[in-house]
Design a protein around this motif. Structure first.
Motif, PDB file in Angstrom:
ATOM      1  N   GLU A   5      -6.849  50.405  31.808  1.00 61.61           N
ATOM      2  CA  GLU A   5      -6.093  51.464  32.460  1.00 61.61           C
ATOM      3  C   GLU A   5      -5.544  52.415  31.403  1.00 61.61           C
ATOM      4  O   GLU A   5      -5.050  51.985  30.358  1.00 61.61           O
ATOM      5  CB  GLU A   5      -4.952  50.856  33.273  1.00 61.61           C
ATOM      6  N   THR A  14      -3.200  58.658  35.943  1.00 65.22           N
ATOM      7  CA  THR A  14      -3.519  57.299  35.519  1.00 65.22           C
ATOM      8  C   THR A  14      -4.899  56.970  36.052  1.00 65.22           C
ATOM      9  O   THR A  14      -5.197  57.235  37.215  1.00 65.22           O
ATOM     10  CB  THR A  14      -2.490  56.301  36.071  1.00 65.22           C
ATOM     11  N   GLU A  16      -8.692  54.275  35.447  1.00 67.29           N
ATOM     12  CA  GLU A  16      -9.276  53.060  34.900  1.00 67.29           C
ATOM     13  C   GLU A  16     -10.703  53.329  34.443  1.00 67.29           C
ATOM     14  O   GLU A  16     -11.405  54.146  35.034  1.00 67.29           O
ATOM     15  CB  GLU A  16      -9.309  51.953  35.950  1.00 67.29           C
ATOM     16  N   SER A  42      -1.763  46.048  30.471  1.00 68.11           N
ATOM     17  CA  SER A  42      -1.843  45.500  31.817  1.00 68.11           C
ATOM     18  C   SER A  42      -1.494  44.027  31.780  1.00 68.11           C
ATOM     19  O   SER A  42      -1.813  43.318  30.832  1.00 68.11           O
ATOM     20  CB  SER A  42      -3.250  45.661  32.375  1.00 68.11           C
TER      21      SER A  42
END
Length: 70
Positions: A5, A14, A16, A42
């Motif tokens: 992420e 944001t 991924e 994470s």
């Protein structure tokens, strides 16, 4: 393949990315095209079939339960 992420410092988005672990430190580009991104830390919850902390014996083996704190 692991998912990482990221957050864009320019727009705040944001996102991924799936990439090999060997590329985990490589720079990532934001979907909007910005290059100023940072990889986020994470937390991963991993389930298992071992005893849970609620059913583990008390008073032994843990740091403070085992007497190593002080």
């Amino acid at each position: 393949m692991p998912r990482y992420e990221y957050r864009c410092r320019s727009c705040g988005d944001t996102f991924e990315l799936s990439r090999p672990m060997s590329e985990s430190a490589a720079p990532a580009q934001c979907p909007a095209g910005h290059a100023d991104t940072v990889k986020l830390l994470s937390t991963v919850a991993v389930g298992g079939s071992g005893p849970s902390s609620a059913s583990a014996p008390q008073g032994g083996g843990g740091c403070c339960g085992g007497g190593c704190c002080g």
